[in-house]
Design a protein around this motif. Structure first.
Motif, PDB file in Angstrom:
ATOM      1  N   UNK A  90      22.363 -29.479 -20.079  1.00  0.00           N
ATOM      2  CA  UNK A  90      22.029 -28.935 -18.769  1.00  0.00           C
ATOM      3  C   UNK A  90      22.158 -29.917 -17.628  1.00  0.00           C
ATOM      4  N   UNK A  91      22.429 -29.353 -16.449  1.00  0.00           N
ATOM      5  CA  UNK A  91      22.533 -30.121 -15.194  1.00  0.00           C
ATOM      6  C   UNK A  91      23.478 -31.310 -15.288  1.00  0.00           C
ATOM      7  N   UNK A  92      24.654 -31.086 -15.809  1.00  0.00           N
ATOM      8  CA  UNK A  92      25.721 -32.093 -15.920  1.00  0.00           C
ATOM      9  C   UNK A  92      25.447 -33.216 -16.914  1.00  0.00           C
ATOM     10  N   UNK A  93      24.350 -33.155 -17.652  1.00  0.00           N
ATOM     11  CA  UNK A  93      24.053 -34.243 -18.581  1.00  0.00           C
ATOM     12  C   UNK A  93      25.031 -34.281 -19.749  1.00  0.00           C
ATOM     13  N   UNK A 125      33.606 -25.450 -16.951  1.00  0.00           N
ATOM     14  CA  UNK A 125      33.219 -26.112 -15.705  1.00  0.00           C
ATOM     15  C   UNK A 125      31.903 -26.845 -15.792  1.00  0.00           C
ATOM     16  N   UNK A 126      31.539 -27.253 -17.005  1.00  0.00           N
ATOM     17  CA  UNK A 126      30.280 -27.970 -17.216  1.00  0.00           C
ATOM     18  C   UNK A 126      30.478 -29.470 -17.064  1.00  0.00           C
ATOM     19  N   UNK A 127      31.641 -29.964 -17.425  1.00  0.00           N
ATOM     20  CA  UNK A 127      32.006 -31.371 -17.227  1.00  0.00           C
ATOM     21  C   UNK A 127      33.359 -31.412 -16.526  1.00  0.00           C
ATOM     22  N   UNK A 128      33.726 -32.587 -16.038  1.00  0.00           N
ATOM     23  CA  UNK A 128      35.025 -32.770 -15.405  1.00  0.00           C
ATOM     24  C   UNK A 128      34.951 -32.762 -13.895  1.00  0.00           C
ATOM     25  N   UNK A 129      36.121 -32.807 -13.288  1.00  0.00           N
ATOM     26  CA  UNK A 129      36.188 -32.850 -11.823  1.00  0.00           C
ATOM     27  C   UNK A 129      36.055 -31.476 -11.194  1.00  0.00           C
ATOM     28  N   UNK A 130      36.439 -30.432 -11.913  1.00  0.00           N
ATOM     29  CA  UNK A 130      36.391 -29.073 -11.395  1.00  0.00           C
ATOM     30  C   UNK A 130      35.157 -28.364 -11.942  1.00  0.00           C
ATOM     31  N   UNK A 131      34.055 -28.448 -11.195  1.00  0.00           N
ATOM     32  CA  UNK A 131      32.786 -27.842 -11.629  1.00  0.00           C
ATOM     33  C   UNK A 131      32.231 -26.959 -10.513  1.00  0.00           C
ATOM     34  N   UNK A 132      32.922 -25.861 -10.201  1.00  0.00           N
ATOM     35  CA  UNK A 132      32.489 -25.023  -9.072  1.00  0.00           C
ATOM     36  C   UNK A 132      31.113 -24.395  -9.271  1.00  0.00           C
ATOM     37  N   UNK A 133      30.703 -24.170 -10.516  1.00  0.00           N
ATOM     38  CA  UNK A 133      29.371 -23.601 -10.753  1.00  0.00           C
ATOM     39  C   UNK A 133      28.280 -24.474 -10.183  1.00  0.00           C
ATOM     40  N   UNK A 134      28.378 -25.771 -10.384  1.00  0.00           N
ATOM     41  CA  UNK A 134      27.387 -26.703  -9.850  1.00  0.00           C
ATOM     42  C   UNK A 134      27.476 -26.792  -8.335  1.00  0.00           C
TER      43      UNK A 134
END
Length: 113
Positions: free
Chosen positions: A44-47, A67-76
């Motif tokens: 959770x929360x990019x961890x 979209x949980x990790x990486x450069x393209x994370x529009x959800x966050x």
């Protein structure tokens, strides 16, 4: 495979891999095989971006696609609560290993009489 809450700790951001975490960072995922940690990370929360183990990137393709990790994370970027509880990550883990993902509701015909 192990998914559990852990006791309190002093880590401010859940960045440490193998220490118990506080109420703000309560969950870790660990996949071990042959007595060795293949991959482990917090949920959770990019961890999930801080993974470790002999196969640290075992789930990286699925995490990137979600979209949980990486450069393209529009959800966050659009929703501060995106995957805050790690539920999306748990779904990815369950799908990857072919596990039932909670909750599995009983159909009326399957209900105990």
């Amino acid at each position: 495979m192990f998914l559990a809450s852990t006791p309190a700790c002093a880590c401010p951001h859940g960045q440490n891999y193998m220490v118990p975490h506080c109420a703000e960072h309560p969950f870790q995922f660990t996949y071990s095989r042959g007595g060795f940690g293949q991959t482990y990370f917090n949920l959770g929360r990019r961890r999930e971006s801080r993974r470790a183990g002999g196969m640290a990137d075992l789930l990286v393709r699925e995490l990137l696609e979600a979209g949980i990790v990486g450069r393209d994370t529009p959800g966050y970027d659009t929703d501060p609560g995106f995957n805050a509880d790690g539920a999306r990550t748990v779904r990815i883990i369950a799908d990857h290993f072919g596990l039932p993902s909670p909750p599995l509701a009983l159909e009326p015909a399957d209900s105990p009489a």
